[in-house]
Design a protein around this motif. Structure first.
Motif, PDB file in Angstrom:
ATOM      1  N   ARG A 110      19.451 -36.529  27.703  1.00 53.47           N
ATOM      2  CA  ARG A 110      20.495 -36.630  26.685  1.00 53.47           C
ATOM      3  C   ARG A 110      21.748 -37.372  27.161  1.00 53.47           C
TER       4      ARG A 110
ATOM      5  N   ARG B 165      13.104 -33.094  20.450  1.00 48.48           N
ATOM      6  CA  ARG B 165      12.563 -32.887  21.799  1.00 48.48           C
ATOM      7  C   ARG B 165      11.483 -31.800  21.801  1.00 48.48           C
TER       8      ARG B 165
ATOM      9  N   SER C 280      33.127 -25.092  12.341  1.00 50.82           N
ATOM     10  CA  SER C 280      32.758 -25.631  13.650  1.00 50.82           C
ATOM     11  C   SER C 280      33.546 -26.906  13.901  1.00 50.82           C
ATOM     12  N   ASN C 281      34.066 -27.052  15.105  1.00 52.87           N
ATOM     13  CA  ASN C 281      34.829 -28.241  15.505  1.00 52.87           C
ATOM     14  C   ASN C 281      36.137 -28.370  14.730  1.00 52.87           C
TER      15      ASN C 281
ATOM     16  N   GLY D 200      19.927 -22.057  19.620  1.00 54.92           N
ATOM     17  CA  GLY D 200      20.207 -23.212  18.767  1.00 54.92           C
ATOM     18  C   GLY D 200      18.967 -24.058  18.558  1.00 54.92           C
TER      19      GLY D 200
ATOM     20  N   GLN E 211      32.703 -21.989  15.576  1.00 57.12           N
ATOM     21  CA  GLN E 211      31.696 -22.505  16.506  1.00 57.12           C
ATOM     22  C   GLN E 211      32.277 -23.694  17.269  1.00 57.12           C
TER      23      GLN E 211
ATOM     24  N   GLN F  37      12.960 -24.628  30.457  1.00 57.73           N
ATOM     25  CA  GLN F  37      14.421 -24.791  30.351  1.00 57.73           C
ATOM     26  C   GLN F  37      15.077 -23.519  29.829  1.00 57.73           C
TER      27      GLN F  37
ATOM     28  N   MET G 151      18.689 -27.238  17.560  1.00 51.92           N
ATOM     29  CA  MET G 151      18.917 -28.690  17.483  1.00 51.92           C
ATOM     30  C   MET G 151      17.734 -29.492  18.044  1.00 51.92           C
TER      31      MET G 151
ATOM     32  N   ASP H 233      20.905 -20.605  15.252  1.00 51.70           N
ATOM     33  CA  ASP H 233      21.834 -21.592  14.693  1.00 51.70           C
ATOM     34  C   ASP H 233      21.065 -22.843  14.265  1.00 51.70           C
TER      35      ASP H 233
ATOM     36  N   TYR I  79      28.946 -23.582  21.454  1.00 47.31           N
ATOM     37  CA  TYR I  79      27.786 -24.451  21.667  1.00 47.31           C
ATOM     38  C   TYR I  79      27.904 -25.263  22.964  1.00 47.31           C
ATOM     39  N   SER I  80      26.764 -25.849  23.340  1.00 42.45           N
ATOM     40  CA  SER I  80      26.636 -26.653  24.578  1.00 42.45           C
ATOM     41  C   SER I  80      27.022 -25.890  25.839  1.00 42.45           C
TER      42      SER I  80
ATOM     43  N   LEU J 119      25.521 -25.626  28.534  1.00 38.63           N
ATOM     44  CA  LEU J 119      25.181 -26.361  29.766  1.00 38.63           C
ATOM     45  C   LEU J 119      25.763 -27.773  29.747  1.00 38.63           C
ATOM     46  N   GLY J 120      26.690 -28.019  28.838  1.00 36.73           N
ATOM     47  CA  GLY J 120      27.246 -29.379  28.739  1.00 36.73           C
ATOM     48  C   GLY J 120      26.159 -30.393  28.431  1.00 36.73           C
ATOM     49  N   GLY J 121      25.233 -30.003  27.527  1.00 42.71           N
ATOM     50  CA  GLY J 121      24.153 -30.923  27.148  1.00 42.71           C
ATOM     51  C   GLY J 121      23.199 -31.207  28.300  1.00 42.71           C
TER      52      GLY J 121
ATOM     53  N   ARG K 149      20.457 -31.868  36.807  1.00 44.52           N
ATOM     54  CA  ARG K 149      19.530 -32.993  36.700  1.00 44.52           C
ATOM     55  C   ARG K 149      20.232 -34.328  36.578  1.00 44.52           C
TER      56      ARG K 149
HETATM   57  N1  LIG Z   1      28.435 -27.284  15.947  1.00 46.45           N
HETATM   58  C1  LIG Z   1      28.185 -28.374  16.636  1.00 46.45           C
HETATM   59  O1  LIG Z   1      28.817 -29.427  16.455  1.00 46.45           O
HETATM   60  C2  LIG Z   1      27.081 -28.325  17.676  1.00 46.45           C
HETATM   61  C3  LIG Z   1      26.940 -29.386  18.594  1.00 46.45           C
HETATM   62  C4  LIG Z   1      25.937 -29.289  19.552  1.00 46.45           C
HETATM   63  C5  LIG Z   1      25.099 -28.179  19.584  1.00 46.45           C
HETATM   64  N2  LIG Z   1      25.256 -27.176  18.654  1.00 46.45           N
HETATM   65  C6  LIG Z   1      24.373 -25.990  18.654  1.00 46.45           C
HETATM   66  O2  LIG Z   1      24.342 -25.416  19.945  1.00 46.45           O
HETATM   67  C7  LIG Z   1      22.997 -25.405  20.443  1.00 46.45           C
HETATM   68  C8  LIG Z   1      23.024 -25.628  21.931  1.00 46.45           C
HETATM   69  O3  LIG Z   1      23.732 -26.841  22.210  1.00 46.45           O
HETATM   70  P1  LIG Z   1      23.228 -27.844  23.318  1.00 46.45           P
HETATM   71  O4  LIG Z   1      21.807 -28.213  23.058  1.00 46.45           O
HETATM   72  O5  LIG Z   1      24.233 -28.942  23.439  1.00 46.45           O
HETATM   73  O6  LIG Z   1      23.256 -26.862  24.596  1.00 46.45           O
HETATM   74  P2  LIG Z   1      23.266 -27.132  26.151  1.00 46.45           P
HETATM   75  O7  LIG Z   1      22.757 -25.883  26.742  1.00 46.45           O
HETATM   76  O8  LIG Z   1      24.582 -27.610  26.606  1.00 46.45           O
HETATM   77  O9  LIG Z   1      22.230 -28.310  26.368  1.00 46.45           O
HETATM   78  C9  LIG Z   1      20.855 -28.102  26.184  1.00 46.45           C
HETATM   79  C10 LIG Z   1      20.105 -29.235  26.866  1.00 46.45           C
HETATM   80  O10 LIG Z   1      20.265 -29.135  28.264  1.00 46.45           O
HETATM   81  C11 LIG Z   1      19.045 -29.462  28.891  1.00 46.45           C
HETATM   82  N3  LIG Z   1      18.562 -28.245  29.567  1.00 46.45           N
HETATM   83  C12 LIG Z   1      18.593 -26.966  29.096  1.00 46.45           C
HETATM   84  N4  LIG Z   1      18.113 -26.105  30.002  1.00 46.45           N
HETATM   85  C13 LIG Z   1      17.760 -26.845  31.083  1.00 46.45           C
HETATM   86  C14 LIG Z   1      17.195 -26.531  32.342  1.00 46.45           C
HETATM   87  N5  LIG Z   1      16.895 -25.282  32.681  1.00 46.45           N
HETATM   88  N6  LIG Z   1      16.963 -27.550  33.204  1.00 46.45           N
HETATM   89  C15 LIG Z   1      17.274 -28.812  32.878  1.00 46.45           C
HETATM   90  N7  LIG Z   1      17.823 -29.186  31.683  1.00 46.45           N
HETATM   91  C16 LIG Z   1      18.057 -28.208  30.801  1.00 46.45           C
HETATM   92  C17 LIG Z   1      18.102 -29.926  27.810  1.00 46.45           C
HETATM   93  O11 LIG Z   1      18.341 -31.316  27.657  1.00 46.45           O
HETATM   94  P3  LIG Z   1      17.178 -32.361  27.284  1.00 46.45           P
HETATM   95  O12 LIG Z   1      16.882 -32.135  25.836  1.00 46.45           O
HETATM   96  O13 LIG Z   1      17.834 -33.669  27.568  1.00 46.45           O
HETATM   97  O14 LIG Z   1      15.994 -32.064  28.179  1.00 46.45           O
HETATM   98  C18 LIG Z   1      18.613 -29.178  26.611  1.00 46.45           C
HETATM   99  O15 LIG Z   1      18.266 -29.766  25.381  1.00 46.45           O
HETATM  100  C19 LIG Z   1      22.266 -26.479  19.634  1.00 46.45           C
HETATM  101  O16 LIG Z   1      20.874 -26.247  19.553  1.00 46.45           O
HETATM  102  C20 LIG Z   1      22.940 -26.312  18.284  1.00 46.45           C
HETATM  103  O17 LIG Z   1      22.380 -25.215  17.575  1.00 46.45           O
HETATM  104  C21 LIG Z   1      26.241 -27.227  17.728  1.00 46.45           C
END
Ligand SMILES: NC(=O)c1ccc[n+]([C@@H]2O[C@H](COP(=O)([O-])OP(=O)(O)OC[C@H]3O[C@@H](n4cnc5c(N)ncnc54)[C@H](OP(=O)(O)O)[C@@H]3O)[C@@H](O)[C@H]2O)c1
Length: 311
Positions: free
Chosen positions: A214, A16, A139-140, A9, A165, A274, A11, A38, A193-194, A196-198, A204
């Motif tokens: 975040r 960042r 999505s959603n 993804g 999605q 990450q 985003m 994505d 998506y998400s 890792l729960g953001g 951390r």
């Molecule tokens: N359709 C939708 O409504 C929707 C919504 C959200 C996301 N998405 C898609 O899904 C993709 C992934 O979503 P997400 O970014 O929410 O995924 P996520 O995996 O839940 O969160 C990613 C965030 O977790 C932190 N992180 C990741 N790996 C890490 C590690 N090894 N150690 C410590 N922190 C770590 C970083 O946060 P920090 O940036 O704070 O460092 C990273 O930006 C997005 O890029 C987007 O394409 C879609």
């Protein structure tokens, strides 16, 4: 289309991750076998699309890309939603920024109850016949509106939803109740998506030594994961990952890969450090004992009728 087991993804592109880091993330994902990226119009108001467009230029037909429309892009009341006007204009802007003449999957980023099924489906048909989208997804969306759109498309010979999605991770399991069973029944692809729960499931946010980003700075995520139960899940999850000797990000993504109803989780990362543990998820599977232990930390949701004794 054949997509990789993991999607990446974008985003973080242009926020960042600056352009140079975005390129490193893209190359690392490609080198790990990912062909599925994505994106969305709203990510940095088009900047993520510009960055992704430049990166895929030399290999456009080798990668599967998505973009999305529906989120507000300005204060203009027509610059949002799923009207024919907004979806058509929004896609034009996305194609320009992505510097391509088609997207593989065009997602509606969220429901717009004021737009009829017929308007959405006939707009998709027009974009599909123009060759600007190869398929469309939701999505959603609720399971009920998704199902309604699928049924109407079949009755009216209009394009079918090909992919959904939803949000999905160990701490957020609501889509297991109705959305994932509906997708399996309808043979619709699922990219979640998400994972890792953001960042919640990386540990951390329970570690005062490592500054959180975040979930602390972004009010939407602070609200989404703010309750005490999420910190309990994060703490117990981290303890289990430590006992198993697995990076928490690897464990979190591996848990999603264990669900046969998911086509591909969408990884999110702002740095290579990450991204690396998430990519490692694919190298092994979780055994039943670990899956049971994870269910103890965050229980599967009750079935739709709420009679847990029948689950
Ligand atoms: N359709 C939708 O409504 C929707 C919504 C959200 C996301 N998405 C898609 O899904 C993709 C992934 O979503 P997400 O970014 O929410 O995924 P996520 O995996 O839940 O969160 C990613 C965030 O977790 C932190 N992180 C990741 N790996 C890490 C590690 N090894 N150690 C410590 N922190 C770590 C970083 O946060 P920090 O940036 O704070 O460092 C990273 O930006 C997005 O890029 C987007 O394409 C879609």
């Amino acid at each position: 289309m054949t997509v990789s087991r993991l999607a990446y993804g974008t985003m973080s592109f242009g926020s960042r991750a600056d352009r140079a880091m975005s390129e490193r993330l893209y190359r690392t994902a490609r080198d790990s076998g990912i062909n599925f990226f994505d994106c969305a119009n709203v990510y940095q108001k088009g900047e993520a699309e510009r960055i992704l467009g430049a990166l895929i230029k030399a290999e456009r037909d080798k990668v599967i890309i998505t973009t999305k429309a529906q989120s507000p892009m300005s204060d203009d009341p027509n610059d949002r939603g799923c009207s024919a006007k907004n979806l058509t204009r929004s896609l034009e802007g996305s194609l320009r920024r992505l510097d391509t003449d088609y997207v593989d999957i065009f997602f509606l980023h969220g429901d717009d109850p004021s737009t009829s099924d017929e308007e959405i489906l006939s707009t998709m048909q027009k974009l599909y016949l123009q060759g600007k989208i190869l398929s469309f997804g939701l999505s959603n969306y609720s399971a009920s509106r998704t199902q309604r759109l699928i049924t109407k498309a079949a009755l009216c010979n209009l394009p079918r939803v090909q992919c959904i999605q939803p949000m999905y991770n160990l701490a957020k399991r609501t889509c297991e109740i109705e959305i994932l069973p509906m997708a399996e029944r309808e043979q619709v692809g699922v990219i979640t998506y998400s994972p890792l729960g953001g960042g919640l499931l990386t540990g951390r946010y329970t570690n005062a030594a490592e500054p959180s980003v975040r979930l602390v700075e972004n009010p939407r995520y602070r609200t989404r994961y703010g309750s005490a139960d999420y910190s309990r899940i994060a703490t117990e999850f981290l303890a289990l990952a430590t006992t198993l000797g697995i990076h928490p990000a690897t464990l979190a993504v591996r848990w999603i890969l264990a669900n046969p109803r998911v086509t591909a989780p969408i990884l999110g990362a702002a740095t290579i450090e990450q991204l690396t543990p998430s990519l490692m998820a694919i190298q092994d599977c979780l055994d039943q004992e670990t899956l049971d232990a994870l269910d103890q930390i965050s229980a599967p949701p009750p079935p739709y009728h709420d009679r847990s004794e029948l689950a």
